[in-house]
Design a protein around this motif. Structure first.
Motif, short mmCIF file in Angstrom:
data_model
loop_
_atom_site.label_atom_id
_atom_site.label_comp_id
_atom_site.label_asym_id
_atom_site.label_seq_id
_atom_site.Cartn_x
_atom_site.Cartn_y
_atom_site.Cartn_z
N ILE A 173 0.83 -1.21 0.00
CA ILE A 173 0.00 0.00 0.00
C ILE A 173 0.86 1.25 0.00
CG2 ILE A 173 -1.66 1.35 1.33
CD1 ILE A 173 -2.90 -1.34 2.22
N LEU A 174 1.84 1.33 0.89
CA LEU A 174 2.66 2.53 0.97
C LEU A 174 3.71 2.59 -0.13
CD1 LEU A 174 3.18 2.89 4.82
CD2 LEU A 174 1.58 4.13 3.34
N ASP A 175 4.08 1.44 -0.70
CA ASP A 175 5.10 1.46 -1.74
C ASP A 175 4.52 1.84 -3.09
OD1 ASP A 175 7.68 1.23 -2.70
OD2 ASP A 175 7.47 -0.89 -3.18
N VAL A 176 3.47 1.14 -3.54
CA VAL A 176 2.90 1.42 -4.86
C VAL A 176 1.38 1.58 -4.84
CG1 VAL A 176 4.75 0.48 -6.28
CG2 VAL A 176 3.01 -1.06 -5.37
N GLY A 177 0.70 1.08 -3.82
CA GLY A 177 -0.75 1.26 -3.74
C GLY A 177 -1.14 2.71 -3.57
N CYS A 178 -0.20 3.52 -3.08
CA CYS A 178 -0.50 4.94 -2.92
C CYS A 178 -0.71 5.64 -4.26
CB CYS A 178 0.61 5.63 -2.12
SG CYS A 178 2.26 5.40 -2.78
N TYR A 179 -0.19 5.07 -5.36
CA TYR A 179 -0.45 5.67 -6.68
C TYR A 179 -1.93 5.59 -7.06
CZ TYR A 179 4.50 6.32 -7.76
OH TYR A 179 5.81 6.74 -7.76
N PRO A 180 -2.55 4.40 -7.07
CA PRO A 180 -3.99 4.38 -7.33
C PRO A 180 -4.79 5.13 -6.28
CG PRO A 180 -3.16 2.15 -6.93
CD PRO A 180 -1.98 3.04 -7.07
N ALA A 181 -4.32 5.15 -5.02
CA ALA A 181 -5.00 5.96 -4.00
C ALA A 181 -4.95 7.43 -4.36
CB ALA A 181 -4.36 5.72 -2.63
N SER A 182 -3.81 7.88 -4.86
CA SER A 182 -3.67 9.28 -5.29
C SER A 182 -4.62 9.60 -6.43
CB SER A 182 -2.22 9.54 -5.73
OG SER A 182 -2.10 10.79 -6.38
N LEU A 183 -4.76 8.67 -7.37
CA LEU A 183 -5.68 8.90 -8.48
C LEU A 183 -7.12 8.99 -7.99
CD1 LEU A 183 -6.26 9.20 -11.48
CD2 LEU A 183 -6.28 6.70 -11.67
#
Length: 327
Positions: A173-183
């Motif tokens: 989540i903090l490594d790459v899931g934050c990208y879709p969360a940002s979107l």
């Protein structure tokens, strides 16, 4: 316009990518490197052509440093960002700002007190592709946004290192899931749902070595339905689809890379599809220029990545992690 004199804090891999990207910047130049190990800073400075190097506090005390890029591990961002802001530097902090919403709020409060620019480095938010997407959403090109499906994942083997270390806030989540969360937050903000908290429904998670390794979340932000997927133990396309009332905005490559921004998306109305292509930019150089523009114009935020969005992303990721921990 005077070129921004940048310092890199943390001479690791992603900071090397930033230093390379900075060469494509129109407004900035690498000037200094700081590290907890000054010898590493010196080696990085020699490799990338920086004039100065030293320990963190030495670099932050320099009057010939205007802005710093923080590329250290997640758990060290907060202390370095606050020290840099209090030293009067503009800050571009690698995502996520911190591992938790509460700690992120402390950094944003320090930014407000300092009166200096602070930007979270979600690179996909800068450049022509990001401008195109925001324009399509704001103008309701395909009607009201209704739901978003977005994912980002990779397969790291062996299951070791920072991404699998709970003490370093590892996990998907903090490594790459934050990208879709940002979107998801960007869509909510641009479509007028900004500030609404995310309400979580079903969340599934697989844990490996004490970190969230593969997780899917269903949530809502107001009346926007969202499905987020991320992993560090399996490859998944870095794609997203925004379903709107009159069609879909399809992003086959939603995040781009550290060297190229995304270049195209598909507008789909029923059986009709139209591909829209925009110029590619060096995204890390583009985010650095956003900080330089803020400095030059006396602003503390970049419109592409506001503090409100950073706080909302942190709340979403914290909530996602909390839901993933539940049995």
């Amino acid at each position: 316009m005077t070129r921004t004199r940048w310092a890199v804090l943390g001479p690791g891999v992603i900071s090397g990518d930033f230093a390379t990207g900075l060469r494509s910047s129109h407004l900035g130049v690498l000037h200094a490197v700081g590290s907890s190990a000054p010898e590493r800073a010196a080696a990085f400075a020699a490799e990338h052509g920086a004039a100065a190097s030293g320990a963190y506090d030495e670099i932050l005390a320099r009057e010939d440093v205007d802005a710093v890029y923080i590329g250290t591990v997640h758990t060290t961002h907060s202390a370095l960002a606050i020290r840099a802001l209090e030293a009067g530097k503009a800050v571009l902090c690698e995502k996520p700002i911190t591992p938790t919403a509460a700690e992120t709020d402390l950094v944003l409060a320090a930014a407000a007190r300092s009166g200096r620019p602070f930007v979270e480095a979600f690179k996909q938010r800068f450049g022509p592709f990001a401008d195109l997407l925001r324009g399509l959403i704001a103008d309701r090109e395909l009607g009201e946004p209704l739901s978003l499906v977005a994912g980002f994942g990779y397969d790291q083997s062996p299951r070791t290192g920072r991404a699998f270390d709970p003490a370093l806030a590892g996990g998907a989540i903090l490594d790459v899931g934050c990208y879709p969360a940002s979107l998801a937050i960007e869509v909510a903000t641009v479509s007028g749902r900004g500030g609404l908290p995310a309400a979580f429904g079903d969340v599934s998670a697989e844990w490996v070595n004490g970190v969230d390794a593969d997780t899917t979340a269903h949530l809502t932000i107001g009346d926007l339905a969202v499905e987020l997927r991320t992993a560090v133990i399996r490859e998944m396309p870095g794609a997203a689809v925004l379903h709107c009332a009159d069609g879909d905005i399809v992003m086959p490559d939603a995040w781009g890379s550290r060297t190229e921004s995304p270049s195209s998306l598909i507008l789909r109305r029923g059986a009709e599809e139209r591909v829209v292509t925009v110029p590619v930019v060096q995204p890390m150089g583009a985010e650095a220029d956003a900080v330089s523009l803020a400095l030059a114009e006396g602003r503390v935020e970049a419109p592409e990545m506001t503090w409100a969005d950073s706080a909302a992303i942190a709340r979403l990721c914290t909530g996602w992690l909390d839901a993933a921990r539940r049995p």
